[in-house]
Design a protein around this motif. Structure first.
Motif, short mmCIF file in Angstrom:
data_model
loop_
_atom_site.label_atom_id
_atom_site.label_comp_id
_atom_site.label_asym_id
_atom_site.label_seq_id
_atom_site.Cartn_x
_atom_site.Cartn_y
_atom_site.Cartn_z
N ILE A 1 19.98 63.60 28.45
CA ILE A 1 18.91 62.36 28.44
C ILE A 1 19.27 61.81 29.92
O ILE A 1 20.25 61.16 30.26
N MET A 2 18.07 61.29 30.73
CA MET A 2 18.27 60.86 32.02
C MET A 2 18.13 59.37 31.86
O MET A 2 17.10 58.92 31.29
N PRO A 3 19.11 58.60 32.57
CA PRO A 3 19.06 57.26 32.54
C PRO A 3 17.64 56.42 33.04
O PRO A 3 17.22 55.59 32.67
N LYS A 4 17.37 56.89 34.24
CA LYS A 4 16.28 56.26 34.81
C LYS A 4 15.08 56.46 34.50
O LYS A 4 14.03 55.70 34.30
N CYS B 1 23.95 79.72 30.42
CA CYS B 1 25.21 79.29 30.04
C CYS B 1 26.03 78.56 31.14
O CYS B 1 27.15 78.98 31.53
N SER B 2 25.48 77.46 31.65
CA SER B 2 25.81 76.75 32.78
C SER B 2 26.40 75.38 32.39
O SER B 2 26.48 75.12 30.89
N SER B 3 26.82 74.28 33.09
CA SER B 3 27.59 72.91 32.78
C SER B 3 26.92 72.05 33.78
O SER B 3 25.96 72.42 34.47
N GLY B 4 27.24 70.84 33.27
CA GLY B 4 26.69 69.73 33.88
C GLY B 4 26.92 68.36 33.60
O GLY B 4 27.91 68.34 32.67
N GLY B 5 26.58 67.46 34.13
CA GLY B 5 26.91 65.77 33.81
C GLY B 5 26.15 64.98 34.88
O GLY B 5 25.65 65.28 36.05
N LEU B 6 26.23 63.81 34.29
CA LEU B 6 25.65 62.64 35.06
C LEU B 6 26.49 62.18 36.22
O LEU B 6 27.51 61.93 35.80
N SER B 7 26.13 61.80 37.48
CA SER B 7 26.85 61.27 38.35
C SER B 7 26.84 60.08 38.30
O SER B 7 26.17 59.34 37.38
N ALA B 8 27.52 59.11 39.21
CA ALA B 8 27.70 57.74 39.04
C ALA B 8 26.42 57.14 39.51
O ALA B 8 26.14 55.85 38.95
N ASN B 9 25.33 57.73 40.23
CA ASN B 9 24.18 57.03 40.28
C ASN B 9 23.15 57.55 39.50
O ASN B 9 22.18 57.32 39.85
N GLY B 10 23.57 58.30 38.45
CA GLY B 10 22.63 58.69 37.37
C GLY B 10 21.84 60.04 37.70
O GLY B 10 20.85 60.41 36.98
N THR B 11 22.46 60.80 38.81
CA THR B 11 21.64 62.05 39.04
C THR B 11 22.37 63.06 38.34
O THR B 11 23.41 63.03 37.90
N LEU B 12 21.75 64.32 37.70
CA LEU B 12 22.29 65.16 36.94
C LEU B 12 22.65 66.19 37.86
O LEU B 12 22.04 66.82 38.86
N VAL B 13 23.91 66.35 38.07
CA VAL B 13 24.77 67.47 38.70
C VAL B 13 24.92 68.70 37.92
O VAL B 13 25.80 68.57 36.91
N GLN B 14 24.64 69.97 38.24
CA GLN B 14 24.57 70.94 37.15
C GLN B 14 24.92 72.37 38.10
O GLN B 14 24.62 72.45 39.15
N THR B 15 26.00 72.88 37.20
CA THR B 15 26.67 73.85 37.77
C THR B 15 26.79 75.23 37.33
O THR B 15 26.93 75.55 36.00
N GLY B 16 27.10 76.32 38.00
CA GLY B 16 27.21 77.85 37.50
C GLY B 16 26.09 78.26 36.81
O GLY B 16 24.83 77.87 36.79
N MET C 1 29.27 50.98 24.09
CA MET C 1 28.63 51.43 25.19
C MET C 1 28.77 52.92 25.29
O MET C 1 29.82 53.42 24.94
N TYR C 2 27.67 53.82 25.52
CA TYR C 2 27.56 55.16 25.23
C TYR C 2 27.19 55.82 26.66
O TYR C 2 26.44 55.52 27.20
N ALA C 3 28.15 56.76 26.89
CA ALA C 3 28.05 57.92 28.11
C ALA C 3 27.06 58.97 27.59
O ALA C 3 27.68 59.59 26.91
N PRO C 4 26.10 59.06 28.03
CA PRO C 4 25.22 60.24 27.52
C PRO C 4 25.64 61.66 28.21
O PRO C 4 25.87 61.60 29.37
N PRO C 5 25.96 62.60 27.37
CA PRO C 5 26.51 63.79 27.89
C PRO C 5 25.56 64.85 28.22
O PRO C 5 24.27 64.87 28.03
N PHE C 6 26.04 65.88 28.80
CA PHE C 6 25.47 67.16 29.07
C PHE C 6 25.79 68.19 27.88
O PHE C 6 26.85 68.39 27.80
N THR C 7 24.91 68.67 27.12
CA THR C 7 25.18 69.38 25.86
C THR C 7 24.48 70.72 25.99
O THR C 7 23.55 71.09 26.25
N THR C 8 25.84 71.47 25.73
CA THR C 8 25.22 73.08 25.59
C THR C 8 26.48 73.78 24.72
O THR C 8 27.64 73.30 24.77
#
Length: 586
Positions: free
Chosen positions: A81-84, A150-165, A517-524
């Motif tokens: 889920i994207m915060p912006k 089958c990749s991975s990811g997470g939200l950066s400090a500025n709310g950008t999705l950084v997604q790897t592999g 307060m909840y940190a939205p995750p990257f789920t897979t």
């Protein structure tokens, strides 16, 4: 008469003697011996001995399901889920054939077909990622260039999705998506040193990301700045030690502890790694019972962090690991045998060097499930199967009943089964907490390609919302509404925060109030990377005017407790959360 505990029964199971039967409750107890699972036996014991309690229990609200989309365009193997934008980004893989939504005309993806000899390029005009509007169900196709399978990811400090592999040419890729209404993926296909397929990503206190493991990758690395190439890789023998014949240590569970160390759990073992010194601090006890990581695919979550005003730098951190499979479950499936999934859970305090795993039992076996931390601090266990293991056509008997786990309840009253869905959600399914407190549930594709019809478990494009028990219609008056707006503001650590909210009553008791307060995750693949919930310290509660209140809380003290980034803030009143608002901490 007393309930009898038997030494040879698993923890949390009770035997009820046949002499407890009665004509008034024969529909509950009509066999000589009844087995009750941890978490429900207290209510069912009352029901068995008192018909009025039975009626009350039957009418208890168990949540509800809503079908919000018949066709999401792509199957949701990955979701965040994207915060912006308050929208969900969902995607699958680029190599499984056509999806159900095309890219804009003339904007096809050019890719190297590895199945053919020489450099043969093909055009792929199908979208394999979409932006999904959680309110209207509208979808916008997105263009991924390299394979995200089958990749991975997470939200950066500025709310950008950084997604790897991902798979093949996507293994070294780092992709960025910032969530603006017209934005698409930005990709750097040679950013990583290792081929990160089935790896885990986590944000660190300094805002950087670490990527750990992957198939044949017994190491980790740190994501470089956009456009740069990482040349440093750190060997982690622990990952090789925990591998087995079917690689039951992929997608390791990774959590940032409150002391800054990273808990890395693989297969059935776990260590604490210091990401500053790159040294292993210590190894935790083995969690017995079976394998927990992909493809055995159990579930894991960091339990809510409860801050306190007396010593804010010493915060207990516990993890919960549930379900999974026999280490050889995949080999059994090859012979047509779908073994029962694991039913046990392990819970441990990772900040206590002397801690041991404490075992509990879920109501039913589960593999490939998800764990979602709700605003209340309860854990929702959802999706998955009861037999088999993760993989393509490697499971049977979908587990369609969500379960709530209440961490603070007495040991025998933590689990409760909720309302069933009618849609099987097995391999490749995901779920995500929404700002409104409901849970978005999507995906499932146990097939070798996209098979939308004509198979037992088709590629699933339907999207549901699950409404947990706090949406009970009889509790509408308990739900408050936050009126504060922190859009565009950045909150500092230890800063006091004022939150105004409206209530449907003239009086609100401080003892009935919590702010989380909840940190939205990257789920897979059954793991939510970066998920954490923090219960804040309340300083004061004031009445502003009739039915309008102001609560003052303190932001987390350090980034080890709350890494920089966007969080959803909820006001929880007598166990019912408000709609969340976004807040950025840095």
């Amino acid at each position: 008469m007393e309930l009898q505990n038997k030494d040879n029964m698993p923890s949390g199971l009770l035997l009820i003697p046949s002499t407890m039967k009665s004509p008034n409750c024969s529909r509950l107890l009509n066999i000589p011996l009844t087995l009750f699972f941890n978490g429900g036996e207290h209510e069912y014991f009352k029901a068995a001995t008192n018909p009025n309690e039975a009626i009350k229990h039957e009418k208890e609200y168990r949540g509800r399901w809503e079908l919000v989309s018949e066709n999401s365009g792509v199957s949701a193997m990955h979701m965040i889920i994207m915060p912006k934008s308050n929208k969900a980004i969902i995607f699958y893989a680029a190599g499984f054939g056509p999806s159900e939504i095309s890219l804009p005309a003339g904007d096809c993806r050019r890719f190297l077909d590895s199945r053919k000899e020489g450099e043969v390029y093909e055009l792929d005009c199908w979208a394999h990622a979409v932006e999904f509007d959680i309110d209207t169900a509208a979808i916008r196709p997105l263009k991924i260039l390299t394979d995200t399978w089958c990749s991975s990811g997470g939200l950066s400090a500025n709310g950008t999705l950084v997604q790897t592999g991902g798979w093949d040419e996507g293994g070294r890729s780092v992709r960025y998506f910032n969530g603006c209404s017209s934005c698409d993926w930005e990709e750097y296909p040679l950013s990583l040193s290792g081929l990160r397929w089935f790896s885990t990503q986590h944000i660190l206190p300094n805002g950087e990301f670490i990527v750990i493991g992957g198939r044949g990758m017994f190491n980790y690395e740190y994501i470089p700045k956009a456009g740069s190439t990482n040349e440093v890789i750190y060997t982690l023998p622990f990952l090789q030690e925990t591998s087995d014949a079917v690689e039951n240590n992929l997608y390791p569970f990774v959590f940032l502890s409150t002391d800054g160390n990273l808990l890395i759990f693989a297969n059935n073992r776990s260590i604490l790694l210091n990401p500053t010194t790159n040294k292993v601090e210590r190894e935790l006890p083995v969690l017995d019972g079976g394998s927990r990581n992909y493809p055995a695919s159990g579930m894991a979550a960091l339990l809510p962090l409860k801050l306190n005003g007396t010593n804010p730098n010493v915060i207990r951190a516990e993890i919960l690991v549930c379900g999974g499979a026999d280490p050889k479950a995949g080999k059994f499936v090859e012979n047509g045998i779908y073994v029962t999934a694991l039913q046990d859970c392990g819970r441990i305090d990772i900040t206590n060097p002397e801690a041991k795993w404490q075992k509990e039992m879920m109501p039913t076996p589960r593999v490939m499930g998800d764990m979602v931390i709700l605003p209340t601090g309860d854990i929702l266990i959802i999706n998955g199967a009861k037999r088999g293991t993760a993989g393509l056509n490697f499971a049977e008997d979908p587990n369609v009943s969500p379960v709530i786990y209440k961490p603070d309840n007495p040991l025998t009253r933590r689990f409760t089964e909720l309302k069933e869905t009618i849609i099987p959600r097995m391999y490749g399914s995901t779920s995500a907490l929404l700002p409104g407190g409901e849970v978005l549930v999507a995906g499932s594709n146990p097939n070798f390609h996209h098979n939308f019809t004509g198979v037992k478990y088709p590629t699933e494009l339907r999207i549901e919302k699950f409404y947990p028990r706090y949406f009970d219609p009889e509790r509408v008056s308990d739900r408050v509404a936050i009126t504060s707006n922190y859009n565009g503001e950045i909150i500092n650590y230890r800063q006091n925060i004022l939150i105004e909210f409206q209530a449907k009553k003239a009086r609100v008791n401080l003892s009935d109030l919590r702010v989380t307060m909840y940190a939205p995750p990257f789920t897979t693949h059954g793991f939510s990377m970066g998920q954490r919930l923090i219960e804040l310290v309340i300083i004061e509660l004031k009445i502003v005017e009739s039915e309008l209140f102001q609560v003052e809380v303190v932001a987390p003290p350090i980034a080890e407790i709350a890494p920089p980034g966007f969080y959803l803030i909820f006001v929880v009143h007598v166990g019912v959360p408000s709609r969340g608002i976004w807040l950025q901490i840095a």
